[in-house]
Design an enzyme around this catalytic site. Structure first.
Site, PDB file in Angstrom:
ATOM      1  N   HIS A  38      31.619  47.186  41.084  1.00  0.00           N
ATOM      2  CA  HIS A  38      32.322  48.130  42.305  1.00  0.00           C
ATOM      3  C   HIS A  38      31.826  49.491  42.078  1.00  0.00           C
ATOM      4  O   HIS A  38      32.302  50.473  42.702  1.00  0.00           O
ATOM      5  CB  HIS A  38      33.800  48.025  42.414  1.00  0.00           C
ATOM      6  CG  HIS A  38      34.154  46.595  42.805  1.00  0.00           C
ATOM      7  ND1 HIS A  38      33.937  46.175  43.971  1.00  0.00           N
ATOM      8  CD2 HIS A  38      34.929  45.609  42.220  1.00  0.00           C
ATOM      9  CE1 HIS A  38      34.252  44.997  44.020  1.00  0.00           C
ATOM     10  NE2 HIS A  38      34.908  44.659  42.738  1.00  0.00           N
ATOM     11  N   CYS A  88      40.624  38.881  41.271  1.00  0.00           N
ATOM     12  CA  CYS A  88      39.318  39.685  40.636  1.00  0.00           C
ATOM     13  C   CYS A  88      38.976  39.217  39.185  1.00  0.00           C
ATOM     14  O   CYS A  88      38.291  38.852  38.682  1.00  0.00           O
ATOM     15  CB  CYS A  88      39.347  41.031  40.711  1.00  0.00           C
ATOM     16  SG  CYS A  88      37.976  41.684  41.515  1.00  0.00           S
ATOM     17  N   CYS A  91      35.325  46.412  36.013  1.00  0.00           N
ATOM     18  CA  CYS A  91      35.450  46.562  37.507  1.00  0.00           C
ATOM     19  C   CYS A  91      34.319  47.611  37.920  1.00  0.00           C
ATOM     20  O   CYS A  91      33.767  47.002  38.763  1.00  0.00           O
ATOM     21  CB  CYS A  91      36.718  47.514  37.829  1.00  0.00           C
ATOM     22  SG  CYS A  91      38.257  46.832  37.202  1.00  0.00           S
ATOM     23  N   ARG A 131      45.257  41.083  44.386  1.00  0.00           N
ATOM     24  CA  ARG A 131      43.725  41.018  44.493  1.00  0.00           C
ATOM     25  C   ARG A 131      43.198  41.481  42.813  1.00  0.00           C
ATOM     26  O   ARG A 131      42.309  40.971  42.748  1.00  0.00           O
ATOM     27  CB  ARG A 131      43.319  42.181  45.245  1.00  0.00           C
ATOM     28  CG  ARG A 131      41.926  42.347  45.586  1.00  0.00           C
ATOM     29  CD  ARG A 131      41.627  41.144  46.437  1.00  0.00           C
ATOM     30  NE  ARG A 131      39.848  40.946  46.597  1.00  0.00           N
ATOM     31  CZ  ARG A 131      39.375  40.352  45.655  1.00  0.00           C
ATOM     32  NH1 ARG A 131      39.848  39.606  44.636  1.00  0.00           N
ATOM     33  NH2 ARG A 131      38.110  40.216  45.930  1.00  0.00           N
TER      34      ARG A 131
END
Lengths: 275, 110, 132
Positions: A193, A236, A189, A232
């Site tokens: 991000h 992802c 992640c 979501r």
């Protein structure tokens, strides 16, 4: 010699206690994004990628003029008010009313697990002999949209209770998930991000982690409907060629716990619209 | 004499037929067994990756395709797909095991 | 006599070394890489390009700018002056095969190590990228 041993022991103790807790993590993330986007005020992160994407933002603001998620809020209100077969309803499970999204996720000491809003809703349904809702698509998004709308303006304040080590373990588990590379493309992640936030994959600007959880459920143009946070997560994971894990399973719930804790202090603003 | 020759020829012919049939059947069987073996190995590798939440997106799909190919008698294709899936399972498992300790990246400063 | 031979050969070595570094170290002009790339089979370069821009294969444009190619991302550096940046083609190949070997925090997909592309596909991509 004794002195050295004592010093070593002390060092070991400080090393353990220096392990960053939720508040230290949150401050580190804030510091990181502040350095990266010095002109973006903290509260803006509740708007996701549009906090750092001025062009996308114009388009988004135009969409928000006629919110595509509105019919889902109405449908959710009808669900909230309609009695179950046994005459009871959501109101009986949640006597404080629908403005309660800020109460989740929370540590459920009795069950020793992270309780999320979708899980609590399904617990209510099951307790009343109703069929539970699916966690990614469909009517769960209606009731979530209504609750989110009623909860707008509430401030996220996730607590990781210190009196139950399992709570910290769940938080740590979510944090580890966040920083672990997975899938054939080998991304975590954090790769997109955190490390590369603000940069573009093709034409898409990578959104910051702070504020990732404020606006759910989200009407995604790509989906053509409203979907859940765990949908979501699945998407992802799919994108990075990892097999998606179970929606509302332990891993995704713990990830939600970690992410929401990082967004402490931000206002809830769901449902929202995204590309 | 003539009968003997015919008999001998018949025996020879039968022997050859049976032999080649055995070779053929043996070859088929070995291929099917190889495919089944490769698929079993792939499935084991996939499960091992899944046990550490390291399964990749398409591994299960490749195994399914391998099973379908095996069923259709396309054993080479089945083995190839299964081997790919097994590799993915192994890589996905290693990927997670190599990260069993949480490491905060250097770009995040506390 | 021996001394002269040694002197001459040393001079030759120095001169050729200087010439070589001049060749590789100088930021390339637009024409130089193309002239050098001409030694590689253009069909291989074309195949490499097809793999590089294919979204299901290399998908280089997801993160890298390539001149004249549409909708590039910018997570990674633009792919230009590649021969100046990677005088050693093997190093470029290693970077594509597994960038995390040199830098564990690299965001780049380990195309070879995680078998996103086959070794043959990577060889072709390397030939193409090296022309950029």
């Amino acid at each position: 010699m004794k002195k050295i041993l004592i010093t070593l022991a002390l060092l070991a103790i400080t090393a353990v206690t220096a392990q960053a807790g939720p508040e230290e993590d949150r401050m580190a993330f804030i510091k990181y994004y502040k350095a990266k986007f010095p002109s973006v005020p903290m509260e803006e992160y509740a708007n996701g990628v549009y906090a750092i994407d001025p062009i996308g933002r114009e388009n988004w603001e135009a969409i928000e003029e006629f919110p595509p998620y509105e019919p889902f809020i109405d449908a959710g209100q009808a669900m909230w008010e309609k009695p179950f077969a046994n005459g009871k309803g959501y109101k009986d499970c949640f006597p404080d009313g629908p403005a309660m999204a800020d109460k989740y996720p929370s540590w459920d000491k009795q069950q020793g697990m992270v309780m999320t809003l979708p899980l609590a809703l399904n617990n209510c349904l099951k307790a009343n002999g109703e069929k539970p809702l699916k966690y990614k698509k469909g009517p769960i998004n209606n009731i979530l949209a209504y609750i989110a709308f009623q909860s707008r303006g509430k401030v996220i304040n996730v607590e990781v209770p210190k009196d139950d080590p399992r709570a910290m373990a769940a938080y740590e588990d979510g944090k580890k998930f966040y920083f672990t590379r997975r899938g054939q493309l080998n991304f975590s992640c954090a790769t997109c991000h955190l490390q590369n936030t603000g940069l573009r994959v093709r034409t898409e600007i990578l959104s910051p982690t702070l504020g990732h959880v404020t606006g759910w459920p989200v009407y995604r143009s790509k989906w053509g409907t409203v979907g859940t946070l765990h949908r979501r997560f699945s998407g992802c994971n799919n994108n990075i060629r990892a097999k998606a894990l179970e929606a509302q399973g332990e891993e995704y719930r713990n990830l939600e716990y970690f992410l929401t804790s990082l967004s402490n202090g931000l206002e809830l603003n769901g449902p929202s619209a995204r590309k | 004499m003539k009968i003997k020759t015919v008999l001998a020829m018949l025996v020879l012919a039968f022997g050859l037929l049976a032999g080649s049939a055995a070779v053929l059947a043996g070859g088929m069987k070995a291929d099917a067994a190889m495919a089944a073996d490769a698929i079993a190995k792939a499935e084991a590798a996939r499960k091992q990756a899944a046990s550490v939440n390291g399964e990749w997106r398409d591994t299960g799909k490749f195994i399914k395709q391998a099973q379908e190919a095996a069923k259709a008698g396309e054993h080479d294709k089945a083995v190839k797909l299964a081997k790919k899936a097994e590799q993915e399972g192994r890589l996905g498992y290693e990927q997670q095991v190599s990260q069993s300790e949480l490491k905060i990246p250097s770009y995040l400063k506390y | 006599m021996k001394k002269t031979v040694r002197l001459v050969s040393t001079l030759v070595i120095i001169a050729s070394a200087a010439w070589l570094t001049g060749c590789t170290g100088k930021p390339t002009t637009k024409e130089a890489p193309k002239a050098m790339a001409a030694q590689v089979d253009p069909a291989v370069v074309a195949e490499g390009k097809a793999i590089a821009v294919n979204r299901k294969k290399g998908n280089c444009l997801a993160c890298h700018m390539i001149e004249d190619e549409p909708t590039p991302g910018n997570v990674g550096p633009p792919l230009l002056a590649m021969q100046a940046r990677y005088p050693d083609k093997a190093k470029l190949r290693a970077q594509i095969w597994d960038a995390t070997a040199a830098n564990p925090e690299s965001a780049m997909v380990p195309f070879g190590r995680l078998q996103v592309l086959s070794d043959a596909e990577i060889d072709k991509i390397v030939e193409y990228i090296w022309t950029l």
